[in-house]
Design an enzyme around this catalytic site. Structure first.
Site, mmCIF file in Angstrom:
data_model
loop_
_atom_site.group_PDB
_atom_site.id
_atom_site.type_symbol
_atom_site.label_atom_id
_atom_site.label_comp_id
_atom_site.label_asym_id
_atom_site.label_seq_id
_atom_site.Cartn_x
_atom_site.Cartn_y
_atom_site.Cartn_z
ATOM 1 N N PRO A 141 -45.887 -47.173 98.285
ATOM 2 C CA PRO A 141 -46.403 -45.839 99.015
ATOM 3 C C PRO A 141 -47.979 -46.047 99.470
ATOM 4 O O PRO A 141 -48.525 -46.411 98.610
ATOM 5 C CB PRO A 141 -45.837 -44.645 98.480
ATOM 6 C CG PRO A 141 -45.168 -45.259 97.435
ATOM 7 C CD PRO A 141 -45.331 -46.539 97.052
ATOM 8 N N GLY A 160 -43.412 -52.588 100.631
ATOM 9 C CA GLY A 160 -44.802 -52.255 99.812
ATOM 10 C C GLY A 160 -44.700 -51.030 99.327
ATOM 11 O O GLY A 160 -43.948 -49.929 99.689
ATOM 12 N N GLU A 167 -64.337 -42.022 72.715
ATOM 13 C CA GLU A 167 -64.543 -42.795 74.000
ATOM 14 C C GLU A 167 -65.434 -43.815 73.629
ATOM 15 O O GLU A 167 -65.318 -45.139 74.024
ATOM 16 C CB GLU A 167 -65.377 -42.081 74.903
ATOM 17 C CG GLU A 167 -64.559 -40.723 75.611
ATOM 18 C CD GLU A 167 -63.265 -41.420 76.080
ATOM 19 O OE1 GLU A 167 -63.247 -42.469 76.698
ATOM 20 O OE2 GLU A 167 -61.942 -40.683 76.065
HETATM 21 ZN ZN ZN Z 1 -58.448 -42.912 74.464
#
Ligand code: ZN
Length: 429
Positions: free
Chosen positions: A30, A28, A251
């Protein structure tokens, strides 16, 4: 459970003639707790635990590695029943060179000794060998043959339920304010390993101390999720008003494109407070529930969402004023578009043909092309086509919703951090 039961009652297995696997390989990424799991098995079975890291064998002088393996098994045989744990077994267990030249003699000697010891010890005696690796594909096939490490236990990144349980374990020794909702924290940390979750809980405790409080609050935890994912807030960073405005539109561009495609709250939080990682703004996206499968439409929507930030900059500030802020979006969008064509069989031209092979499943998952140069050129142009189409779609969505884009960006600029609910309220009124 099987190993624990075997170590408790080896006779039960011997009576029926069953042989338990001598070696169990924990595989798997880390930070998922492979070592902890091995220790827990030993603790649960109440037997001695011998632990060594694969790299310790190779760092020694020539011939010492093999001697150390002999020594380890001698001790284990004396203390049987017991558990021997080899961490990072890939350090000694790498595929041996088939050619006659080169290769690491020391490592090969050590590996040969290990194989010989594994074949030599009596399976009924109660020595169980556990080993951990995050590079299973690099192991020598001889190690994986029956009678050696023939049992493979995947230790994957925790799912939603797992994350919640892990968070609660790490919170046991922490003083908490009443009414902490661990579900929210677990949902916001998709893809985090156990080690990262432990870090999040600790960061929250540190924040509470910093602010002179006696217990950890929900907002400490939520803030520390962001600290671990995006870096700490840089309250005194100087960001000009103009840059702030660009980041706000960028954003909101992401969030708006996501929302208009899915018709639901795509984000839990949008912020334009700069982080120490260098990010100037940041949209925290949360997938509802755990997704194992993604449809073609969902991937295309995701690519469009990645391009939404840049699209908003273009629309508001003009083509000549676009910024470097989209570099991470570009990387992510390209990765997805390429995978659609080379790995997921989602292009018309190449149908269900694998054009890439993934090297390190647990370590970043680097992929290498497995096709002719001609094909590679065609793939490149299809990747460009896919991203371009998504980018145009994002631009169209923002164009059609320009008044909302302005309204939301102004609100974000004023508040600096807004929640998904606030975002949806403005969008829907
Ligand atoms: Zn962005």
């Amino acid at each position: 459970m099987e190993v624990v039961d075997f170590l408790h009652e080896p006779k039960k297995y011997a009576a029926i003639g069953a042989k338990l696997p001598k070696g169990v390989l924990l595989v798997g990424p880390p930070g998922t707790g492979k070592t902890l799991l091995a220790k827990a098995v030993a603790g649960e079975a109440g037997v001695p635990f011998f632990s060594i890291s694969g790299s310790e064998f190779v760092e020694m002088f020539v011939g010492m590695g093999a001697a150390k393996v002999r020594d380890l098994f001698k001790q284990a045989n004396e203390k049987a029943p017991c558990i021997v744990f080899i961490d990072e077994i890939d350090a000694i267990g790498q595929k041996r060179n088939t050619g006659s030249m080169g290769g690491n003699d020391e490592r090969e000697q050590t590996l040969n000794q290990l194989l010989a010891e594994m074949d030599g010890f009596d399976g009924q005696k109660g020595v169980v060998l556990l080993a951990a690796t995050n590079r299973p594909e690099s192991l020598d096939p001889a190690l994986l043959r029956p009678g050696r490490f023939d049992r493979r236990v995947p230790v994957e990144l925790p799912d939603l339920q797992g994350r919640q349980a892990i968070l609660e374990v790490h919170a046991r020794d922490i003083k908490l304010e009443p009414g902490i909702d661990w579900g929210i924290i677990a949902r916001a940390t998709a893809g985090a390993s156990g080690a990262e979750l432990a870090n999040i809980v600790n960061e929250a405790a540190l924040r509470a101390v910093r602010e002179g409080r006696k217990a950890v609050s929900q907002s400490d935890l939520e803030e520390s999720v962001e600290t671990v994912i995006a870096g700490a807030q840089r309250k005194n960073a100087v960001v000009s008003d103009k840059e702030k405005k660009i980041v706000a539109y960028h954003e909101i561009g992401h969030a708006l494109v996501a929302a208009m495609q899915s018709h639901s709250a795509p984000v839990t939080k949008i912020t334009i407070v700069p982080r120490t990682s260098g990010a100037l703004g940041y949209t925290m996206q949360v997938d509802e529930g755990e997704r194992m499968l993604m449809s073609r439409r969902e991937i295309l929507n995701k690519i469009a969402t990645f391009t939404g930030g840049r699209a908003a900059e273009e629309l508001i500030f003009g083509e000549d004023n676009i910024t470097t802020g989209a570099s991470n979006d570009i990387e992510q969008a390209t990765k997805l578009a390429r995978a659609m064509i080379t790995r997921y069989g989602m292009s018309d031209e190449f149908d269900m043909v694998a054009l890439e092979t993934v090297q390190n499943q647990y370590l970043g998952g680097d992929a290498s092309l497995a096709c002719a140069a001609d094909t590679a050129t065609k793939i490149d142009s299809q990747v460009v086509e896919t991203v371009k189409t998504a980018h145009e779609k994002a631009r169209k969505i923002l164009q059609e919703n320009k008044p909302k884009l302005h309204e939301l960006a102004a609100y974000l600029l004023e508040k600096e951090t807004i929640t998904g609910e606030e975002f949806m309220q403005i969008l829907e009124h």
